[in-house]
Motif scaffolding. Structure first.
Motif, PDB file in Angstrom:
ATOM      1  N   GLY A 234      34.538  45.869 -33.246  1.00  0.00           N
ATOM      2  CA  GLY A 234      35.879  45.791 -32.695  1.00  0.00           C
ATOM      3  C   GLY A 234      36.689  44.574 -33.156  1.00  0.00           C
ATOM      4  O   GLY A 234      36.434  43.943 -34.149  1.00  0.00           O
ATOM      5  N   THR A 235      37.690  44.301 -32.353  1.00  0.00           N
ATOM      6  CA  THR A 235      38.580  43.169 -32.605  1.00  0.00           C
ATOM      7  C   THR A 235      38.697  42.372 -31.315  1.00  0.00           C
ATOM      8  O   THR A 235      39.413  42.777 -30.387  1.00  0.00           O
ATOM      9  CB  THR A 235      39.973  43.650 -33.057  1.00  0.00           C
ATOM     10  OG1 THR A 235      39.831  44.552 -34.156  1.00  0.00           O
ATOM     11  CG2 THR A 235      40.838  42.464 -33.479  1.00  0.00           C
ATOM     12  N   PRO A 236      37.994  41.241 -31.198  1.00  0.00           N
ATOM     13  CA  PRO A 236      37.989  40.481 -29.945  1.00  0.00           C
ATOM     14  C   PRO A 236      39.372  40.003 -29.481  1.00  0.00           C
ATOM     15  O   PRO A 236      39.558  39.736 -28.304  1.00  0.00           O
ATOM     16  CB  PRO A 236      37.091  39.284 -30.270  1.00  0.00           C
ATOM     17  CG  PRO A 236      36.214  39.764 -31.362  1.00  0.00           C
ATOM     18  CD  PRO A 236      37.053  40.682 -32.185  1.00  0.00           C
ATOM     19  N   THR A 237      40.315  39.903 -30.427  1.00  0.00           N
ATOM     20  CA  THR A 237      41.671  39.497 -30.030  1.00  0.00           C
ATOM     21  C   THR A 237      42.532  40.691 -29.622  1.00  0.00           C
ATOM     22  O   THR A 237      43.744  40.545 -29.444  1.00  0.00           O
ATOM     23  CB  THR A 237      42.347  38.720 -31.179  1.00  0.00           C
ATOM     24  OG1 THR A 237      42.170  39.441 -32.416  1.00  0.00           O
ATOM     25  CG2 THR A 237      41.748  37.331 -31.323  1.00  0.00           C
ATOM     26  N   SER A 238      41.922  41.863 -29.438  1.00  0.00           N
ATOM     27  CA  SER A 238      42.662  43.026 -28.926  1.00  0.00           C
ATOM     28  C   SER A 238      42.941  42.892 -27.439  1.00  0.00           C
ATOM     29  O   SER A 238      43.934  43.425 -26.931  1.00  0.00           O
ATOM     30  CB  SER A 238      41.871  44.318 -29.164  1.00  0.00           C
ATOM     31  OG  SER A 238      41.779  44.594 -30.528  1.00  0.00           O
ATOM     32  N   ILE A 239      42.056  42.224 -26.715  1.00  0.00           N
ATOM     33  CA  ILE A 239      42.273  42.048 -25.274  1.00  0.00           C
ATOM     34  C   ILE A 239      43.382  41.021 -25.060  1.00  0.00           C
ATOM     35  O   ILE A 239      43.782  40.307 -25.987  1.00  0.00           O
ATOM     36  CB  ILE A 239      40.971  41.639 -24.559  1.00  0.00           C
ATOM     37  CG1 ILE A 239      40.435  40.298 -25.103  1.00  0.00           C
ATOM     38  CG2 ILE A 239      39.922  42.735 -24.731  1.00  0.00           C
ATOM     39  CD1 ILE A 239      39.182  39.805 -24.397  1.00  0.00           C
ATOM     40  N   THR A 240      43.881  40.908 -23.847  1.00  0.00           N
ATOM     41  CA  THR A 240      45.024  40.038 -23.575  1.00  0.00           C
ATOM     42  C   THR A 240      44.616  38.566 -23.609  1.00  0.00           C
ATOM     43  O   THR A 240      43.429  38.220 -23.511  1.00  0.00           O
ATOM     44  CB  THR A 240      45.623  40.348 -22.196  1.00  0.00           C
ATOM     45  OG1 THR A 240      44.669  39.984 -21.185  1.00  0.00           O
ATOM     46  CG2 THR A 240      45.983  41.825 -22.067  1.00  0.00           C
ATOM     47  N   ALA A 241      45.617  37.703 -23.711  1.00  0.00           N
ATOM     48  CA  ALA A 241      45.360  36.260 -23.692  1.00  0.00           C
ATOM     49  C   ALA A 241      44.682  35.856 -22.387  1.00  0.00           C
ATOM     50  O   ALA A 241      43.793  34.999 -22.371  1.00  0.00           O
ATOM     51  CB  ALA A 241      46.659  35.488 -23.895  1.00  0.00           C
ATOM     52  N   GLU A 242      45.099  36.470 -21.280  1.00  0.00           N
ATOM     53  CA  GLU A 242      44.510  36.155 -19.976  1.00  0.00           C
ATOM     54  C   GLU A 242      43.043  36.581 -19.930  1.00  0.00           C
ATOM     55  O   GLU A 242      42.188  35.858 -19.387  1.00  0.00           O
ATOM     56  CB  GLU A 242      45.287  36.850 -18.856  1.00  0.00           C
ATOM     57  CG  GLU A 242      46.700  36.332 -18.642  1.00  0.00           C
ATOM     58  CD  GLU A 242      47.684  36.822 -19.700  1.00  0.00           C
ATOM     59  OE1 GLU A 242      47.344  37.785 -20.448  1.00  0.00           O
ATOM     60  OE2 GLU A 242      48.777  36.237 -19.788  1.00  0.00           O
TER      61      GLU A 242
END
Length: 311
Positions: A234-242
């Protein structure tokens, strides 16, 4: 390319013989015993009494031949014994193929291995460089050119990580985030397009927080040290900043001595997931490295594989 092997029928030889043949030919298939449409017939003979003796001959007008003989090294298991037999067979097999094709394989019989591991392993046994290089040449048929390259890489690795042989007592942690903005057409990883799946994301992250806490508790109890932490996907920066902020806080609270970890990496493979707020979170938690993967600098390719960012 259909290669018929005569003289041995042990199926354990199929994979090493196929991989070596693939150095010379495309899509090799190895057959034992009989094959009506064989493109190449190789006779291999092995005797394993007081010493190992192997010979190989290609049945053709030219009939190249190769011979190998060596005393047995001490062994305790059948696996160790077979490894010596495999080396003998690989030697004669490679040599007759080289003679037939005129192609020299500079890496010798090595296939599918990080070559520098061989030098590191011998270093850990206390062998000197000259002895290691001789062994690489004799046992694996590696050329001097490639041995010099291997040694150069090993020297650089040990300069960067002088205690490389001690970190085997530590662990590296991989944390997977199986979500992406979209699913790339070529991707075979267990990753899912994140859009419209917030419920799945929430439940996954809740489970991940629990797992981090439990693994952290176990490592603290056992006195286990961490060398590196890697957030992949996956792409760990797909989730939100929070969500990223809460995850890294959990990491610091749960894992032992995160401030002493050599490197914490977060994949940011999809450029369209990177925002100023997410970069601030990464900086806040002292993430050492991000890995950005454009995948292609051809816009048509990006569109074809399902990426929504531009070159």
């Amino acid at each position: 390319m259909n290669v018929l092997i005569k003289g041995i029928e042990d199926e354990r030889f199929e994979r090493p013989l196929r991989l070596i043949a693939n150095l010379f030919f495309e899509e090799t298939k190895i057959h034992f015993g009989e094959c009506d449409n064989a493109d190449l017939e190789i006779h291999i003979h092995v005797t394993d009494t007081e010493s190992i003796h192997a010979s190989a001959e290609i049945k053709s007008d030219y009939s190249p031949k190769a011979v190998y003989e060596k005393d047995w090294l001490p062994y305790d298991t059948e696996k160790e014994r077979f490894r010596q037999l495999k080396t003998a067979v690989s030697h004669v097999y490679l040599n007759v193929l080289q003679e037939m094709t005129g192609i020299q394989q500079k890496w010798g019989i090595l296939t599918g291995i990080r070559p520098t591991k061989l030098i590191h392993k011998q270093n850990m046994l206390g062998l000197q460089a000259e002895e290691i290089h001789h062994k690489l040449k004799e046992e694996y048929l590696i050329t001097d050119e490639k041995i010099d390259l291997m040694q150069n890489i090993v020297d650089r690795q040990l300069t960067v990580v002088p205690d490389l042989y001690d970190v085997r007592d530590e662990v590296s942690i991989y944390i997977g985030i199986p979500f992406c903005p979209t699913k790339c057409a070529y991707c075979t990883f267990p990753a899912y397009a994140i859009q419209g799946k917030q419920g799945r994301v929430d439940s996954f992250l809740a489970g991940l927080h629990y797992e981090i806490r439990e693994m952290g508790r176990w490592m603290k109890e056992k006195g286990v040290k961490i060398t590196t932490i890697y957030f992949g996907g996956g792409t760990p920066t797909s989730i939100t900043a929070e969500e990223m902020d809460a995850l890294y806080e959990e990491m610091y609270d749960s894992f032992p001595d995160v401030d002493k970890v050599r490197e914490v990496t977060v994949e940011a493979g999809r450029p369209d997931t990177i925002t100023p707020d997410k970069l601030k979170v990464l900086n806040k938690w002292n993430i050492d490295r991000i890995s950005i993967n454009p995948q292609s600098y051809t816009q048509e390719t990006l569109k074809a594989i399902g990426r929504h960012h531009t070159v």
